[in-house]
Write an enzyme that holds these catalytic residues in place. Structure first.
Site, PDB file in Angstrom:
ATOM      1  N   LEU A  12       0.801  -1.221   0.000  1.00  0.00           N
ATOM      2  CA  LEU A  12       0.000   0.000   0.000  1.00  0.00           C
ATOM      3  C   LEU A  12       0.834   1.272   0.000  1.00  0.00           C
ATOM      4  O   LEU A  12       0.482   2.252  -0.648  1.00  0.00           O
ATOM      5  CB  LEU A  12      -0.943   0.013   1.216  1.00  0.00           C
ATOM      6  CG  LEU A  12      -2.059  -1.036   1.229  1.00  0.00           C
ATOM      7  CD1 LEU A  12      -2.843  -0.960   2.532  1.00  0.00           C
ATOM      8  CD2 LEU A  12      -2.995  -0.850   0.035  1.00  0.00           C
ATOM      9  N   LYS A  31       4.592   3.456   1.986  1.00  0.00           N
ATOM     10  CA  LYS A  31       5.629   3.495   3.013  1.00  0.00           C
ATOM     11  C   LYS A  31       5.783   4.915   3.523  1.00  0.00           C
ATOM     12  O   LYS A  31       5.419   5.887   2.859  1.00  0.00           O
ATOM     13  CB  LYS A  31       6.959   2.982   2.466  1.00  0.00           C
ATOM     14  CG  LYS A  31       7.536   3.804   1.328  1.00  0.00           C
ATOM     15  CD  LYS A  31       8.857   3.194   0.859  1.00  0.00           C
ATOM     16  CE  LYS A  31       9.444   4.000  -0.304  1.00  0.00           C
ATOM     17  NZ  LYS A  31      10.737   3.443  -0.765  1.00  0.00           N
ATOM     18  N   THR A  33       6.489   0.388   6.521  1.00  0.00           N
ATOM     19  CA  THR A  33       5.714   0.111   5.318  1.00  0.00           C
ATOM     20  C   THR A  33       4.302  -0.286   5.721  1.00  0.00           C
ATOM     21  O   THR A  33       4.057  -0.706   6.854  1.00  0.00           O
ATOM     22  CB  THR A  33       6.329  -1.045   4.511  1.00  0.00           C
ATOM     23  OG1 THR A  33       6.337  -2.231   5.323  1.00  0.00           O
ATOM     24  CG2 THR A  33       7.750  -0.719   4.090  1.00  0.00           C
ATOM     25  N   VAL A  34       3.359  -0.151   4.795  1.00  0.00           N
ATOM     26  CA  VAL A  34       1.983  -0.578   5.026  1.00  0.00           C
ATOM     27  C   VAL A  34       1.584  -1.503   3.888  1.00  0.00           C
ATOM     28  O   VAL A  34       1.764  -1.174   2.714  1.00  0.00           O
ATOM     29  CB  VAL A  34       1.010   0.620   5.096  1.00  0.00           C
ATOM     30  CG1 VAL A  34      -0.412   0.131   5.375  1.00  0.00           C
ATOM     31  CG2 VAL A  34       1.447   1.607   6.176  1.00  0.00           C
ATOM     32  N   ASP A  66      -1.437  16.610  13.466  1.00  0.00           N
ATOM     33  CA  ASP A  66      -1.096  16.378  12.060  1.00  0.00           C
ATOM     34  C   ASP A  66      -2.347  16.103  11.226  1.00  0.00           C
ATOM     35  O   ASP A  66      -2.364  15.204  10.378  1.00  0.00           O
ATOM     36  CB  ASP A  66      -0.110  15.216  11.945  1.00  0.00           C
ATOM     37  CG  ASP A  66       0.740  15.289  10.676  1.00  0.00           C
ATOM     38  OD1 ASP A  66       0.791  16.373  10.058  1.00  0.00           O
ATOM     39  OD2 ASP A  66       1.348  14.273  10.299  1.00  0.00           O
TER      40      ASP A  66
END
Length: 346
Positions: A76, A78, A83-84, A194
Protein backbone atom coordinates in the site's frame (compact mmCIF):
# COMPACT_ATOMS: atom_id res chain seq x y z
CA UNK A 1 17.15 0.00 0.74
CA UNK A 2 14.80 -2.36 2.56
CA UNK A 3 14.82 -5.95 3.69
CA UNK A 4 12.07 -8.55 3.84
CA UNK A 5 11.24 -10.60 6.91
CA UNK A 6 9.23 -13.80 6.48
CA UNK A 7 6.64 -14.17 9.24
CA UNK A 8 4.47 -17.27 9.15
CA UNK A 9 4.33 -17.28 5.33
CA UNK A 10 3.83 -13.51 5.09
CA UNK A 11 6.70 -11.41 3.71
CA UNK A 12 6.91 -8.14 5.62
CA UNK A 13 8.95 -5.40 3.90
CA UNK A 14 10.73 -3.01 6.26
CA UNK A 15 13.35 -0.28 5.73
CA UNK A 16 17.04 -1.01 6.17
CA UNK A 17 18.34 -0.98 9.77
CA UNK A 18 20.21 2.15 10.81
CA UNK A 19 20.86 2.01 14.58
CA UNK A 20 21.00 -0.85 17.13
CA UNK A 21 17.75 -1.88 18.80
CA UNK A 22 19.39 -4.12 21.40
CA UNK A 23 19.33 -1.49 24.14
CA UNK A 24 15.51 -1.54 24.03
CA UNK A 25 15.26 -5.32 24.49
CA UNK A 26 14.86 -7.17 27.77
CA UNK A 27 16.48 -10.54 28.44
CA UNK A 28 13.28 -12.25 27.29
CA UNK A 29 13.29 -10.40 23.95
CA UNK A 30 10.55 -7.92 24.86
CA UNK A 31 10.81 -4.47 23.29
CA UNK A 32 10.64 -1.87 26.07
CA UNK A 33 10.68 1.88 25.52
CA UNK A 34 9.33 4.61 27.75
CA UNK A 35 6.28 3.04 29.42
CA UNK A 36 5.40 0.35 26.87
CA UNK A 37 6.36 -3.30 26.72
CA UNK A 38 5.79 -5.14 23.46
CA UNK A 39 6.48 -8.74 22.47
CA UNK A 40 5.10 -11.42 20.16
CA UNK A 41 1.92 -11.73 22.27
CA UNK A 42 0.98 -8.07 22.33
CA UNK A 43 1.34 -4.66 23.95
CA UNK A 44 1.42 -3.68 27.61
CA UNK A 45 1.27 -0.04 28.72
CA UNK A 46 2.39 0.97 32.21
CA UNK A 47 1.80 4.69 32.01
CA UNK A 48 2.25 7.61 34.37
CA UNK A 49 0.24 9.82 32.01
CA UNK A 50 -3.15 10.51 33.63
CA UNK A 51 -5.24 9.89 30.52
CA UNK A 52 -3.71 6.56 29.56
CA UNK A 53 -4.51 3.26 31.31
CA UNK A 54 -2.11 2.29 34.07
CA UNK A 55 -1.89 -1.27 32.76
CA UNK A 56 -3.32 -2.61 29.54
CA UNK A 57 -2.77 -5.81 27.62
CA UNK A 58 -3.65 -5.77 23.94
CA UNK A 59 -5.53 -8.73 22.59
CA UNK A 60 -6.79 -9.78 19.20
CA UNK A 61 -10.52 -10.29 18.52
CA UNK A 62 -11.57 -13.65 20.00
CA UNK A 63 -7.89 -14.55 20.17
CA UNK A 64 -7.95 -15.34 16.44
CA UNK A 65 -5.81 -12.58 14.93
CA UNK A 66 -2.13 -13.46 14.54
CA UNK A 67 0.56 -12.75 11.97
CA UNK A 68 0.67 -16.41 10.93
CA UNK A 69 -2.96 -16.22 9.80
CA UNK A 70 -2.42 -13.25 7.47
CA UNK A 71 -1.54 -13.40 3.79
CA UNK A 72 -0.17 -10.56 1.69
CA UNK A 73 -2.52 -9.02 -0.88
CA UNK A 74 -0.51 -6.02 -2.05
CA UNK A 75 1.80 -3.21 -1.01
CA UNK A 76 0.00 0.00 0.00
CA UNK A 77 2.75 2.48 0.79
CA UNK A 78 5.63 3.49 3.01
CA UNK A 79 6.56 6.32 5.34
CA UNK A 80 9.09 7.26 7.98
CA UNK A 81 10.53 4.01 9.27
CA UNK A 82 7.81 1.67 8.04
CA UNK A 83 5.71 0.11 5.32
CA UNK A 84 1.98 -0.58 5.03
CA UNK A 85 0.64 -3.65 3.27
CA UNK A 86 -2.86 -4.89 2.58
CA UNK A 87 -3.27 -8.32 4.15
CA UNK A 88 -6.13 -10.78 4.37
CA UNK A 89 -7.04 -13.08 7.24
CA UNK A 90 -6.91 -16.60 5.82
CA UNK A 91 -9.89 -17.95 7.72
CA UNK A 92 -12.31 -15.00 7.72
CA UNK A 93 -11.27 -13.23 4.47
CA UNK A 94 -11.29 -9.91 6.36
CA UNK A 95 -8.81 -7.35 5.04
CA UNK A 96 -6.47 -5.39 7.30
CA UNK A 97 -3.70 -2.84 6.86
CA UNK A 98 -0.44 -4.21 8.28
CA UNK A 99 1.96 -1.48 9.35
CA UNK A 100 5.50 -2.80 9.90
CA UNK A 101 8.22 -0.66 11.46
CA UNK A 102 11.87 -1.61 11.70
CA UNK A 103 12.91 -0.35 15.12
CA UNK A 104 16.55 0.25 14.16
CA UNK A 105 15.63 3.80 13.18
CA UNK A 106 16.45 7.28 14.40
CA UNK A 107 15.28 8.37 17.83
CA UNK A 108 12.68 10.85 16.58
CA UNK A 109 10.85 8.27 14.48
CA UNK A 110 11.13 5.66 17.24
CA UNK A 111 9.48 8.01 19.74
CA UNK A 112 6.70 8.72 17.26
CA UNK A 113 6.04 5.00 16.85
CA UNK A 114 5.95 4.49 20.63
CA UNK A 115 3.48 7.37 20.98
CA UNK A 116 1.31 5.93 18.21
CA UNK A 117 1.29 2.55 19.96
CA UNK A 118 0.12 4.10 23.22
CA UNK A 119 -2.64 6.16 21.65
CA UNK A 120 -3.80 3.24 19.50
CA UNK A 121 -4.11 1.25 22.70
CA UNK A 122 -6.14 3.79 24.63
CA UNK A 123 -8.53 4.50 21.73
CA UNK A 124 -9.06 0.80 20.86
CA UNK A 125 -12.79 0.17 20.25
CA UNK A 126 -13.61 3.54 21.83
CA UNK A 127 -14.52 5.83 18.93
CA UNK A 128 -15.97 4.98 15.48
CA UNK A 129 -14.27 8.02 13.94
CA UNK A 130 -10.72 6.82 14.59
CA UNK A 131 -8.93 4.10 12.61
CA UNK A 132 -8.83 1.08 14.89
CA UNK A 133 -5.68 -0.83 15.79
CA UNK A 134 -6.71 -4.44 16.44
CA UNK A 135 -3.36 -5.81 17.54
CA UNK A 136 0.29 -4.81 17.83
CA UNK A 137 3.36 -6.86 18.64
CA UNK A 138 7.15 -7.03 18.37
CA UNK A 139 9.21 -9.81 16.81
CA UNK A 140 12.69 -10.03 15.31
CA UNK A 141 13.36 -6.30 15.27
CA UNK A 142 10.01 -5.34 13.74
CA UNK A 143 6.97 -3.75 15.36
CA UNK A 144 3.75 -4.64 13.57
CA UNK A 145 0.33 -3.03 13.89
CA UNK A 146 -2.76 -4.69 12.46
CA UNK A 147 -5.03 -1.78 11.55
CA UNK A 148 -8.51 -1.31 10.20
CA UNK A 149 -8.31 -1.19 6.39
CA UNK A 150 -9.91 1.91 4.91
CA UNK A 151 -10.50 0.74 1.36
CA UNK A 152 -11.17 4.08 -0.33
CA UNK A 153 -7.90 5.68 0.70
CA UNK A 154 -7.52 9.20 2.04
CA UNK A 155 -9.02 12.60 1.34
CA UNK A 156 -5.80 13.30 -0.53
CA UNK A 157 -6.62 10.43 -2.89
CA UNK A 158 -10.17 11.71 -3.36
CA UNK A 159 -8.87 15.18 -4.26
CA UNK A 160 -6.58 13.67 -6.90
CA UNK A 161 -9.50 11.76 -8.41
CA UNK A 162 -12.29 14.33 -8.05
CA UNK A 163 -10.21 17.54 -8.13
CA UNK A 164 -12.80 19.20 -5.91
CA UNK A 165 -15.21 17.77 -3.35
CA UNK A 166 -18.72 19.33 -3.49
CA UNK A 167 -19.74 21.37 -0.48
CA UNK A 168 -22.55 19.07 0.79
CA UNK A 169 -20.12 16.16 1.06
CA UNK A 170 -17.62 18.37 2.85
CA UNK A 171 -20.26 18.95 5.52
CA UNK A 172 -20.55 15.19 6.02
CA UNK A 173 -16.76 14.83 6.18
CA UNK A 174 -16.43 17.74 8.62
CA UNK A 175 -19.09 16.29 10.91
CA UNK A 176 -17.36 12.93 11.20
CA UNK A 177 -13.87 14.36 11.68
CA UNK A 178 -15.14 16.79 14.32
CA UNK A 179 -16.73 13.92 16.25
CA UNK A 180 -13.38 12.14 16.20
CA UNK A 181 -11.57 15.28 17.34
CA UNK A 182 -14.18 15.90 20.04
CA UNK A 183 -13.41 12.45 21.45
CA UNK A 184 -9.65 13.02 21.27
CA UNK A 185 -9.80 16.50 22.80
CA UNK A 186 -12.47 16.13 25.46
CA UNK A 187 -12.28 12.47 26.46
CA UNK A 188 -8.63 11.59 25.92
CA UNK A 189 -7.07 15.08 26.07
CA UNK A 190 -5.07 14.36 22.93
CA UNK A 191 -3.94 16.90 20.32
CA UNK A 192 -3.54 15.11 17.00
CA UNK A 193 -1.07 17.70 15.63
CA UNK A 194 -1.10 16.38 12.06
CA UNK A 195 -4.61 16.75 10.66
CA UNK A 196 -4.31 16.88 6.87
CA UNK A 197 -5.97 15.21 3.85
CA UNK A 198 -3.65 12.18 3.82
CA UNK A 199 -4.42 11.40 7.49
CA UNK A 200 -8.21 11.35 7.04
CA UNK A 201 -9.19 7.96 5.63
CA UNK A 202 -12.44 6.77 4.04
CA UNK A 203 -14.02 3.36 3.47
CA UNK A 204 -16.68 2.12 1.04
CA UNK A 205 -19.39 2.69 3.66
CA UNK A 206 -18.69 6.42 3.58
CA UNK A 207 -17.06 6.47 7.01
CA UNK A 208 -14.29 9.03 7.57
CA UNK A 209 -11.73 8.24 10.25
CA UNK A 210 -8.68 9.93 11.73
CA UNK A 211 -5.38 8.07 11.40
CA UNK A 212 -1.67 8.36 12.19
CA UNK A 213 -1.04 9.34 15.80
CA UNK A 214 2.76 9.32 15.60
CA UNK A 215 3.11 13.00 16.47
CA UNK A 216 0.07 13.35 18.73
CA UNK A 217 0.40 14.66 22.27
CA UNK A 218 -1.43 13.84 25.49
CA UNK A 219 -2.16 16.86 27.68
CA UNK A 220 -2.38 16.69 31.46
CA UNK A 221 -5.73 18.48 31.48
CA UNK A 222 -8.08 20.31 29.15
CA UNK A 223 -6.43 23.72 29.67
CA UNK A 224 -2.84 22.53 29.15
CA UNK A 225 -0.71 23.57 26.19
CA UNK A 226 2.28 22.24 24.22
CA UNK A 227 5.23 24.04 22.69
CA UNK A 228 6.97 21.38 20.56
CA UNK A 229 7.34 21.66 16.79
CA UNK A 230 6.08 18.45 15.15
CA UNK A 231 3.66 17.62 12.35
CA UNK A 232 3.29 18.72 8.74
CA UNK A 233 4.36 22.37 8.60
CA UNK A 234 2.05 23.50 5.79
CA UNK A 235 -1.05 22.62 7.85
CA UNK A 236 0.26 24.08 11.12
CA UNK A 237 -1.52 26.98 12.77
CA UNK A 238 0.31 30.33 12.98
CA UNK A 239 1.03 29.95 16.70
CA UNK A 240 2.75 26.62 16.05
CA UNK A 241 4.82 27.99 13.17
CA UNK A 242 5.95 30.80 15.45
CA UNK A 243 7.01 28.36 18.15
CA UNK A 244 4.39 29.60 20.61
CA UNK A 245 2.40 27.36 22.93
CA UNK A 246 -0.68 25.72 21.43
CA UNK A 247 -3.60 23.51 22.39
CA UNK A 248 -6.56 21.64 20.90
CA UNK A 249 -7.63 24.57 18.73
CA UNK A 250 -4.52 24.09 16.57
CA UNK A 251 -6.19 20.93 15.22
CA UNK A 252 -9.18 23.03 14.14
CA UNK A 253 -6.96 25.34 12.09
CA UNK A 254 -5.57 22.26 10.32
CA UNK A 255 -9.08 20.91 9.74
CA UNK A 256 -10.21 24.23 8.25
CA UNK A 257 -7.27 24.27 5.83
CA UNK A 258 -7.92 20.65 4.93
CA UNK A 259 -11.60 21.24 4.12
CA UNK A 260 -10.80 24.38 2.14
CA UNK A 261 -8.22 22.44 0.14
CA UNK A 262 -10.84 19.78 -0.59
CA UNK A 263 -13.24 22.48 -1.79
CA UNK A 264 -10.68 24.29 -3.97
CA UNK A 265 -8.80 21.24 -5.22
CA UNK A 266 -5.51 22.90 -4.31
CA UNK A 267 -3.72 24.04 -1.15
CA UNK A 268 -5.29 27.37 -0.08
CA UNK A 269 -2.01 29.21 0.46
CA UNK A 270 0.02 29.60 -2.71
CA UNK A 271 1.97 32.85 -3.11
CA UNK A 272 2.31 34.16 -6.65
CA UNK A 273 5.24 32.64 -8.54
CA UNK A 274 5.73 29.93 -5.95
CA UNK A 275 8.11 27.19 -7.08
CA UNK A 276 9.55 24.17 -5.33
CA UNK A 277 12.45 24.81 -2.98
CA UNK A 278 13.19 25.73 0.60
CA UNK A 279 13.23 29.44 -0.08
CA UNK A 280 9.64 29.38 -1.26
CA UNK A 281 8.69 26.99 1.53
CA UNK A 282 9.69 29.65 4.04
CA UNK A 283 7.83 32.26 2.00
CA UNK A 284 4.74 30.10 2.36
CA UNK A 285 5.27 29.84 6.12
CA UNK A 286 5.70 33.61 6.34
CA UNK A 287 2.50 34.06 4.36
CA UNK A 288 0.54 31.87 6.80
CA UNK A 289 1.92 33.74 9.80
CA UNK A 290 1.81 37.32 8.54
CA UNK A 291 -0.92 37.54 5.90
CA UNK A 292 -4.70 37.41 6.45
CA UNK A 293 -6.06 33.87 6.81
CA UNK A 294 -7.11 31.89 3.75
CA UNK A 295 -10.82 32.16 3.02
CA UNK A 296 -13.57 30.56 0.97
CA UNK A 297 -14.82 32.87 -1.77
CA UNK A 298 -18.45 33.96 -1.22
CA UNK A 299 -18.84 33.95 -5.01
CA UNK A 300 -18.20 30.20 -5.15
CA UNK A 301 -19.44 28.86 -1.82
CA UNK A 302 -22.43 29.22 0.47
CA UNK A 303 -22.39 31.72 3.36
CA UNK A 304 -22.53 28.78 5.77
CA UNK A 305 -19.40 27.16 4.35
CA UNK A 306 -17.52 30.47 4.27
CA UNK A 307 -18.48 31.08 7.89
CA UNK A 308 -17.39 27.59 8.95
CA UNK A 309 -13.96 27.95 7.33
CA UNK A 310 -13.54 31.43 8.79
CA UNK A 311 -14.32 30.04 12.26
CA UNK A 312 -11.61 27.38 11.96
CA UNK A 313 -8.93 29.52 10.32
CA UNK A 314 -8.72 32.33 12.83
CA UNK A 315 -5.19 33.45 13.56
CA UNK A 316 -5.95 34.02 17.23
CA UNK A 317 -6.36 30.56 18.81
CA UNK A 318 -8.70 31.76 21.54
CA UNK A 319 -11.17 32.93 18.89
CA UNK A 320 -11.56 29.48 17.33
CA UNK A 321 -14.65 27.57 18.48
CA UNK A 322 -14.42 24.20 20.19
CA UNK A 323 -15.27 20.96 18.41
CA UNK A 324 -18.61 20.89 20.24
CA UNK A 325 -19.48 24.39 19.04
CA UNK A 326 -18.46 23.62 15.46
CA UNK A 327 -20.68 20.53 15.44
CA UNK A 328 -23.62 22.91 15.95
CA UNK A 329 -22.54 25.21 13.11
CA UNK A 330 -25.22 25.98 10.46
CA UNK A 331 -22.98 24.55 7.74
CA UNK A 332 -23.25 21.07 9.26
CA UNK A 333 -26.99 21.45 9.79
CA UNK A 334 -27.61 22.51 6.19
CA UNK A 335 -27.07 19.12 4.54
CA UNK A 336 -28.62 15.74 5.30
CA UNK A 337 -26.00 13.04 5.71
CA UNK A 338 -28.25 10.36 4.21
CA UNK A 339 -28.91 12.45 1.11
CA UNK A 340 -25.22 13.20 0.61
CA UNK A 341 -23.76 9.86 1.56
CA UNK A 342 -20.04 9.82 0.79
CA UNK A 343 -20.31 6.53 -1.08
CA UNK A 344 -21.84 8.54 -3.95
CA UNK A 345 -18.53 10.24 -4.72
CA UNK A 346 -16.18 7.32 -4.03
Amino acid sequence: MSRRVRRGGLRVAVPKQETPVSKFLTASGTFQDDDIKLNHTGLRVVSSEPNLPTQTQSSSPDGQLSIADLELVRFLGKGAGGTVQLVRHKWTNVNYALKAIQMNINETVRKQIVQELKINQVTHQQCPYIVECFHSFYHNGVISMILEYMDRGSLSDIIKQQKQIPEPYLAVIASQVLKGLEYLHQVRHIIHRDIKPSNLLINHKGEVKISDFGVSAVLVHSLAQRDTFVGTCTYMSPERLQGRSYAYDSDLWSLGLTLLECALGTFPYKPAGMEEGWQNFFILMECIVNQPPAAASPDKFSPEFCSFIESCIRKCPSERPSTTDLLKHPFLQKYNEEEYHLSKIL
